[in-house]
Design a protein around this motif. Structure first.
Motif, PDB file in Angstrom:
ATOM      1  N   LEU A  36       0.950  -1.114  -0.043  1.00 23.25           N
ATOM      2  CA  LEU A  36       0.043  -0.078   0.158  1.00 23.25           C
ATOM      3  C   LEU A  36       0.791   1.449  -0.072  1.00 23.25           C
ATOM      4  O   LEU A  36       0.839   2.185   0.908  1.00 23.25           O
ATOM      5  N   TRP A  39      -0.370   4.845   0.710  1.00 27.61           N
ATOM      6  CA  TRP A  39      -1.270   5.049   1.888  1.00 27.61           C
ATOM      7  C   TRP A  39      -0.031   5.693   2.964  1.00 27.61           C
ATOM      8  O   TRP A  39       1.074   5.132   3.062  1.00 27.61           O
ATOM      9  N   LYS A  45      -4.093   2.512   7.857  1.00 34.29           N
ATOM     10  CA  LYS A  45      -3.146   1.572   7.108  1.00 34.29           C
ATOM     11  C   LYS A  45      -2.781   0.192   8.026  1.00 34.29           C
ATOM     12  O   LYS A  45      -3.007  -0.915   7.547  1.00 34.29           O
ATOM     13  N   GLU A 177      -4.581  -0.037  -4.791  1.00 33.44           N
ATOM     14  CA  GLU A 177      -3.768  -0.820  -4.248  1.00 33.44           C
ATOM     15  C   GLU A 177      -4.420  -1.856  -3.149  1.00 33.44           C
ATOM     16  O   GLU A 177      -3.965  -2.965  -2.815  1.00 33.44           O
ATOM     17  N   LEU A 178      -5.368  -1.267  -2.286  1.00 32.50           N
ATOM     18  CA  LEU A 178      -6.132  -1.878  -1.204  1.00 32.50           C
ATOM     19  C   LEU A 178      -6.954  -3.215  -1.938  1.00 32.50           C
ATOM     20  O   LEU A 178      -6.843  -4.474  -1.484  1.00 32.50           O
ATOM     21  N   TYR A 181      -4.210  -5.744  -2.871  1.00 32.39           N
ATOM     22  CA  TYR A 181      -3.886  -6.412  -1.884  1.00 32.39           C
ATOM     23  C   TYR A 181      -4.562  -7.427  -1.108  1.00 32.39           C
ATOM     24  O   TYR A 181      -4.089  -8.631  -0.819  1.00 32.39           O
TER      25      TYR A 181
END
Length: 345
Positions: A36, A39, A45, A177-178, A181
């Motif tokens: 991430l 972030w 996070k 990105e989240l 992930y």
């Protein structure tokens, strides 16, 4: 013969040692890669990392079987920009001139009069019923394929006036990105949106990495028909089949997904019930809300925490208070995100 074997064994041992030595930095680098990077370090996070570790580590009391790892995301205001008006609404409004040219008398009637004025503030205050009326007039009888092709064509040329970029460029990089992930850790990601299901399906795979069959959204009825050549198709009808907003989001999850999510992210009062449904389940559950508090890099609106009120993506103080009480994570655009868009990097 023995010496030959010894040399071979020695060579093999050296190669093994070299491979281990060479592998160590790769393993170390892999372990140090931040999934991430957009972030900022902090509580939000850390909460994401803790949740994923808790639910994907075998032996953990909150371990979730791979087939049950479901994550749902709202789209407008959660995955991409929704101000000054929802992107799909802008697409629908682009059909107004054509409708009025076909029937000029409509220019003196609402909502056409307001739309033709170009006053974005007044346009943003139009009701959903007004927008649906235009959508119905523009697409009634179209095949699903023709509708999708028209959306794709519009997205290729339409530009956001603030950034002068295609709307599909205005995706929040931290949320991309989240989602990635979560997928890397066995989660299946879905979009559950009040926006049009067929609209989002035209770009979801390319933009979000989420295939069309994992989109649950507001949808119009369709009718099975044959064209003049006898080819079967689905024609859009002038009636709403499903409204995937507010309580409809939880109902849509049950209807289209069939499992209660372990993770949900939204940004407005329209997502409240989805997060309530998600976090009411047993075991580890995580609800997140994107809070638009960065007028410089994006937009700032609420009215939660004294920010300007908005009819588009309303984030009420009562939603903020509920999130705080229920330990949902509130993602501050201003404080939690290093960058907002990929093109800023």
């Amino acid at each position: 013969m023995i010496k030959g074997i010894t040399r071979c064994a020695t060579a093999a041992m050296l190669l093994t040692m070299l491979s281990v030595v060479n592998a160590e930095p790769a393993l170390a680098n892999s372990a140090n890669v931040d999934p991430l990077p957009s972030w900022n370090e902090g509580r939000t996070k850390s909460t994401i990392f803790d949740f994923v570790q808790e639910t994907t580590t075998e032996g953990s009391k909150n371990f979730v079987q791979p087939q049950d790892r479901i994550a749902t995301f709202d789209q407008d205001g959660t995955l991409w920009v929704e101000h000054p008006l929802y992107t799909q609404y802008l697409y629908i409004l682009s059909k107004t001139n054509g409708i009025v040219q076909h029937n000029p008398s409509l220019a003196e009637h609402e909502p056409f009069k307001t739309i033709l004025s170009g006053d974005m503030k007044k346009i943003s205050e139009l009701s959903n019923a007004d927008i649906f009326r235009i959508a119905i007039m523009a697409q009634d009888g179209m095949s699903v394929e023709d509708y999708s092709a028209d959306v794709v064509k519009w997205l290729e040329t339409a530009r956001d006036p603030r950034w002068n970029r295609p709307y599909t460029d205005l995706i929040y990089q931290p949320m991309l990105e989240l989602m990635e992930y979560l997928r890397e850790n066995g989660y299946k990601t879905y979009i559950v949106t009040g926006g049009g299901q067929d609209f989002v399906r035209t770009y979801s795979d390319r933009v979000y990495g989420i295939p069309p069959e994992q989109i649950a959204g507001t949808s119009f009825s369709t009718q099975f028909k044959y064209d003049k050549d006898g080819k079967a198709f689905l024609a859009l009808q002038p009636s709403l089949f499903f409204n995937d907003d507010f309580g409809g989001k939880a109902e849509g999850i049950g209807l289209f997904i069939g499992k209660r999510p372990h993770f949900s992210a939204g940004n407005s009062t329209g997502d409240r019930e989805m997060l309530e449904y998600t976090t009411s389940g047993d075991g580890a559950r995580l609800g997140m809300l994107v809070f638009h508090d960065d007028a410089q890099r994006e937009y700032a609106y609420g009215p939660a925490q004294g920010l300007p009120a908005s009819n588009v993506g309303t984030f009420s103080q009562s939603l903020y208070d509920e999130a705080t009480t229920k330990n949902w994570s509130i993602i501050s655009m201003k404080n939690d995100w290093k960058t907002i868009f990929k093109f800023e990097q």
